[in-house]
Design a protein around this motif. Sequence first.
Motif, PDB file in Angstrom:
ATOM      1  N   CYS A 120       0.822  -1.217   0.000  1.00 45.18           N
ATOM      2  CA  CYS A 120       0.000   0.000   0.000  1.00 45.18           C
ATOM      3  C   CYS A 120       0.858   1.271   0.000  1.00 45.18           C
ATOM      4  O   CYS A 120       2.068   1.225   0.166  1.00 45.18           O
ATOM      5  N   SER A 121       0.158   2.370  -0.243  1.00 49.69           N
ATOM      6  CA  SER A 121       0.829   3.648  -0.426  1.00 49.69           C
ATOM      7  C   SER A 121       0.212   4.679   0.508  1.00 49.69           C
ATOM      8  O   SER A 121      -0.712   4.380   1.251  1.00 49.69           O
ATOM      9  N   GLY A 122       0.761   5.884   0.499  1.00 56.06           N
ATOM     10  CA  GLY A 122       0.192   6.961   1.302  1.00 56.06           C
ATOM     11  C   GLY A 122       0.715   8.290   0.813  1.00 56.06           C
ATOM     12  O   GLY A 122       1.683   8.340   0.038  1.00 56.06           O
ATOM     13  N   ARG A 123       0.083   9.366   1.262  1.00 57.13           N
ATOM     14  CA  ARG A 123       0.449  10.693   0.761  1.00 57.13           C
ATOM     15  C   ARG A 123       1.211  11.545   1.786  1.00 57.13           C
ATOM     16  O   ARG A 123       1.413  12.726   1.593  1.00 57.13           O
ATOM     17  N   ASP A 124       1.628  10.938   2.876  1.00 50.52           N
ATOM     18  CA  ASP A 124       2.383  11.709   3.870  1.00 50.52           C
ATOM     19  C   ASP A 124       3.749  12.105   3.318  1.00 50.52           C
ATOM     20  O   ASP A 124       4.276  11.473   2.411  1.00 50.52           O
ATOM     21  N   LYS A 125       4.281  13.171   3.913  1.00 45.10           N
ATOM     22  CA  LYS A 125       5.628  13.585   3.519  1.00 45.10           C
ATOM     23  C   LYS A 125       6.534  13.617   4.746  1.00 45.10           C
ATOM     24  O   LYS A 125       6.087  13.886   5.857  1.00 45.10           O
ATOM     25  N   ILE A 126       7.786  13.357   4.492  1.00 46.39           N
ATOM     26  CA  ILE A 126       8.783  13.487   5.550  1.00 46.39           C
ATOM     27  C   ILE A 126       9.325  14.904   5.441  1.00 46.39           C
ATOM     28  O   ILE A 126      10.087  15.213   4.522  1.00 46.39           O
ATOM     29  N   GLU A 127       8.925  15.784   6.351  1.00 46.87           N
ATOM     30  CA  GLU A 127       9.213  17.212   6.168  1.00 46.87           C
ATOM     31  C   GLU A 127       9.889  17.873   7.373  1.00 46.87           C
ATOM     32  O   GLU A 127      10.871  18.575   7.238  1.00 46.87           O
ATOM     33  N   THR A 128       9.326  17.618   8.555  1.00 44.48           N
ATOM     34  CA  THR A 128       9.831  18.328   9.724  1.00 44.48           C
ATOM     35  C   THR A 128      11.110  17.662  10.239  1.00 44.48           C
ATOM     36  O   THR A 128      11.380  16.495   9.943  1.00 44.48           O
ATOM     37  N   PRO A 129      11.912  18.420  11.010  1.00 46.56           N
ATOM     38  CA  PRO A 129      13.120  17.826  11.598  1.00 46.56           C
ATOM     39  C   PRO A 129      12.782  16.564  12.396  1.00 46.56           C
ATOM     40  O   PRO A 129      13.504  15.564  12.330  1.00 46.56           O
ATOM     41  N   GLU A 130      11.665  16.604  13.089  1.00 41.13           N
ATOM     42  CA  GLU A 130      11.220  15.443  13.865  1.00 41.13           C
ATOM     43  C   GLU A 130      11.002  14.222  12.967  1.00 41.13           C
ATOM     44  O   GLU A 130      11.407  13.100  13.289  1.00 41.13           O
ATOM     45  N   GLN A 131      10.368  14.491  11.814  1.00 42.90           N
ATOM     46  CA  GLN A 131      10.086  13.387  10.889  1.00 42.90           C
ATOM     47  C   GLN A 131      11.363  12.842  10.261  1.00 42.90           C
ATOM     48  O   GLN A 131      11.511  11.635  10.083  1.00 42.90           O
ATOM     49  N   PHE A 132      12.293  13.753   9.948  1.00 36.51           N
ATOM     50  CA  PHE A 132      13.583  13.264   9.441  1.00 36.51           C
ATOM     51  C   PHE A 132      14.276  12.395  10.474  1.00 36.51           C
ATOM     52  O   PHE A 132      14.902  11.394  10.152  1.00 36.51           O
ATOM     53  N   LYS A 133      14.136  12.790  11.738  1.00 37.04           N
ATOM     54  CA  LYS A 133      14.737  12.014  12.807  1.00 37.04           C
ATOM     55  C   LYS A 133      14.128  10.615  12.878  1.00 37.04           C
ATOM     56  O   LYS A 133      14.834   9.623  13.033  1.00 37.04           O
ATOM     57  N   GLN A 134      12.801  10.571  12.749  1.00 40.72           N
ATOM     58  CA  GLN A 134      12.132   9.266  12.753  1.00 40.72           C
ATOM     59  C   GLN A 134      12.659   8.390  11.618  1.00 40.72           C
ATOM     60  O   GLN A 134      12.901   7.196  11.807  1.00 40.72           O
ATOM     61  N   ALA A 135      12.813   9.005  10.426  1.00 39.42           N
ATOM     62  CA  ALA A 135      13.313   8.240   9.283  1.00 39.42           C
ATOM     63  C   ALA A 135      14.716   7.711   9.578  1.00 39.42           C
ATOM     64  O   ALA A 135      15.044   6.557   9.277  1.00 39.42           O
ATOM     65  N   GLU A 136      15.556   8.555  10.186  1.00 37.43           N
ATOM     66  CA  GLU A 136      16.908   8.114  10.536  1.00 37.43           C
ATOM     67  C   GLU A 136      16.861   6.913  11.479  1.00 37.43           C
ATOM     68  O   GLU A 136      17.586   5.932  11.296  1.00 37.43           O
ATOM     69  N   GLU A 137      15.991   7.032  12.470  1.00 36.76           N
ATOM     70  CA  GLU A 137      15.892   5.924  13.435  1.00 36.76           C
ATOM     71  C   GLU A 137      15.501   4.628  12.755  1.00 36.76           C
ATOM     72  O   GLU A 137      16.037   3.560  13.037  1.00 36.76           O
TER      73      GLU A 137
END
Lengths: 566, 566
Positions: free
Chosen positions: B165-182
């Motif tokens: 499945c897919s979704g339309r969210d974006k990785i944008e905020t510093p917090e979200q980038f941090k989550q992606a890093e984790e």
Amino acid sequence: MAYTKANGNGRVFPVPAAVPGRFASEYSEVQTSRLHISLPLPSVLKNPFDVVDGPPSFTAGNPEEIAKLFPNLFGQPSAMLMPGDSSERLDKGLRIGVVLSGGQAPGGHNVISGIFDFLQRRTKGKSKLYGFRGGPIGIMKCKYVELTEDFIYPYRNQGGFDMICSGRDKIETPEQFKQAEETVRKLDLDGLVVIGGDDSNTNACLLAQNFRAKNMKTRVIGCPKTIDGDLKCKEVPASFGFDTACKLYAEMIGNVMKDARSTGKYYHFVRLMGRAASHITLECALETHPNIAIIGEEVAANKQTLKSVTGYITDIICKRSELGYNYGVILIPEGLIDFIPEVQQLIAELNEILAQDVVDKEGLWKKKLRRQSHELFEFLPEAIQEQLLLERDPHGNVQVAKIETENMLIQMVENELNERKQEYKYNGQFRGQSHFFGYEGRCGLPSNFDANYCYALGFAAGALLQSGKTGLISSVGNLAAPVEEWTVGGTALTSLMDVERRHGKFKPVIKKALVELEGAPFKKFASLRDDWALMNRYLSPGPVQFVGPTANMINQTLLLELGAQA
Amino acid sequence: MAYTKANGNGRVFPVPAAVPGRFASEYSEVQTSRLHISLPLPSVLKNPFDVVDGPPSFTAGNPEEIAKLFPNLFGQPSAMLMPGDSSERLDKGLRIGVVLSGGQAPGGHNVISGIFDFLQRRTKGKSKLYGFRGGPIGIMKCKYVELTEDFIYPYRNQGGFDMICSGRDKIETPEQFKQAEETVRKLDLDGLVVIGGDDSNTNACLLAQNFRAKNMKTRVIGCPKTIDGDLKCKEVPASFGFDTACKLYAEMIGNVMKDARSTGKYYHFVRLMGRAASHITLECALETHPNIAIIGEEVAANKQTLKSVTGYITDIICKRSELGYNYGVILIPEGLIDFIPEVQQLIAELNEILAQDVVDKEGLWKKKLRRQSHELFEFLPEAIQEQLLLERDPHGNVQVAKIETENMLIQMVENELNERKQEYKYNGQFRGQSHFFGYEGRCGLPSNFDANYCYALGFAAGALLQSGKTGLISSVGNLAAPVEEWTVGGTALTSLMDVERRHGKFKPVIKKALVELEGAPFKKFASLRDDWALMNRYLSPGPVQFVGPTANMINQTLLLELGAQA
């Protein structure tokens, strides 16, 4: 690719420039690939045959009235082609006319090709085939074109009815019958083939009776056409076009299902063609396994109300939400509300009231509605209420056909879900998305099944006319077997008839074949639908294939009906 | 047919019962036939290869700003796979994650299959592939599934995005980038493949920059996905899904054309997907030859008004009527009104007024509109006026996206025709019929082109990650040639970028590739449309074929663009 390049054997078919725009001078690759193929024939048509009579026929009902209406045809036997040699004896040509009547159905051009090829092969080029333009009006006004090899070739295996076009006129009044007589006399026709639905075949039978009563030589043979699938009986197991149309709709539904599952956030309400019968919806359900399919005949049999249909859908949406699915696919026949008695009652009362009274803003007029109708009116979404009150046909009547059933249901389901949310009985997200699959299906490239079936129907019509038959409907059977084993014959049109009382007179009608709740297709659906409702058993039939391992599948309805018969 | 029966070689793939309903346990015959096929690969991928760097890259605009935004990636060269042997040297496995982002497009599953098969073949089974569930949110929340052979198999060559499945969210905020890093740290990922459109690939590039800036080992590769066809450049000649979607829409349009010509009484107004660009409408026009196709980019370039678009359509309808044609087919991109400046102006004024004032029944509020906007508002059909005033989004704004452009145009054309009738300038019959072809096309079974193209894009992504590349978009070229001759490589994402000023900051964007009015596809359309308008050059492309002589056709847009380049 230019049309003239399409013909691989180097023969160039001129584009009839005198009829600009009436047909394409260009073809797509797939269209071109379909032009060339040679169609298989039932083996009885490949060899010399005799046309053998069966036992005398009955009627669908009211034999006395049918006998009065069709004194020269009543009780005549059906006919069957059997291996023999009499068909080769005819040495004179035939003069035949053909007409397309009513809405398009994939395969119509192949019926005409079949008649033409039959005449070419069996009367040694001595025959003539005329196509009446624009439907029955072409007969009445004697508007026709001679159908030659060059004229027919570009339409072989192609969709649409654009070779000679169709129309919805009927030959009804004595004056119109007289016009038809004049036309067939002028063209010196031995036979007329009427390609149409139930009404058109009834009309064909009336013409056959009329010509015979006047000792005219013109015989009339019908052919079963309608994508709705509601013209069929034991001897005529399918109307052509149903197979292709359902496959096209099923392709789109399968795609929408993939979309629903991929995004997980929409309920797709898909309205499908079929006003009088729900065969298309049932077939599409069997091909795609939707979460819900509403079958009009069942709604009528259970005397369901709009509220109960809404409740049924809402219940399933709530259960699915508990399982974590806030999406789904729901199929609805376009004739749904015609199957609901209370809606008919409301419409009748509205027509009465609107003809006499002003619709006051305070809604005092509503007091004239009976209680049940009043409740139903209040249950309807506001937009539908407005539509009922504002959009009237030229006679001032409410336009039921204009109601977009799928949008109405979305609104009603949404209202119902909101109420349940208030009562903490539902906690999901509902987003309805409406679709209407209609015109896209009527004119598709015929599936292999429809292409072959129509070609055989055309051959059969030619053979019946050659042997002097009239008042029969072209009948090709054993359709689940390979084409070679198909049976070919004709069925007495009077045997499909009943009468209806209209304006104090009996009128002959071919009863529409509705979805049988005891029939194999519905029973299969009914046995599986609870599983489909909650689990997601979606099937994606994909695009119709013309070659390869999946090219010759026939539809589920026909397969199951034939299986049940066997 | 049961899924477990589908696998002809006797191997049984278990249905993951733990994920009920997430995928079908049953397949149609056509779906099954597609599961088995083995896909062709570009020859460079079938043999040992080297990944060779090209010259330093540029940007689409504002190199200084791009250099600041992507200090670790700016100017990096594109890469190309060439016959060689270095790829065989790697002896350790790779750990790769993949995500589907945004709306579905046919072929997405094959990109994933391509990555998987590359890892299987080139890293001797030592690799792991993880699929993030539900789009970028799956990365942020670390929701994933390990993609094994058994898991992937049922989705090979199938439509939809339902594998993960897919979704339309974006990785944008510093917090979200941090989550992606984790997440990528937790899964110890060597690489991440982002399958998406322009926004998602911009996001992929930001992730690549971020990971590299932090000296993380995770590389990021994008893949060009969108049925709208507006993500492309010289090195990336097509976005996947466009081919299949256009073929599906063109099939339906071709059928509607047959219907139009057969009945001779309807003007079909067909709205097609494509909000920002009109590639789909243009491609469908080239495939079907409608009487009219409106291309948004041309409307914008000519600063057309709604009145002038209406006038253009009405003029053609009048001319056709004189030729005896009171029917036709008209294609409209769903984004049409976004291309019309005066409409944007009206909407802006309406939003302003509606936020502050009451809409009085007498219409005094209209005096606050500028003259041009007032005139436009009065020109709009009543139903659209009401819709603009009544239907507001949660922020109180007018919902432009909800306007059914095809219905609006039908009403405006009808009004205009009625006026001309009064002036004795038109004497025909006009009946409009509206269609929207949208969802049906996003999830179709991928055409052979999309199936093959996506499979190669997946292989390319794997190869780029294996050779340590980051911030590139998977690029497969020479697409008009047989698959064996396709070129394979990666293009620097920064080279597609420009910046936009938003909220006082520069934001990187991949510019949408609009229809070029000087491009070969539009020029071909423009050279033929006057002929199509009056003559009926309809083409019926028919259903997508997977086998046979017509199975490997590619779309006109790509063919013409590649031809013009060559």
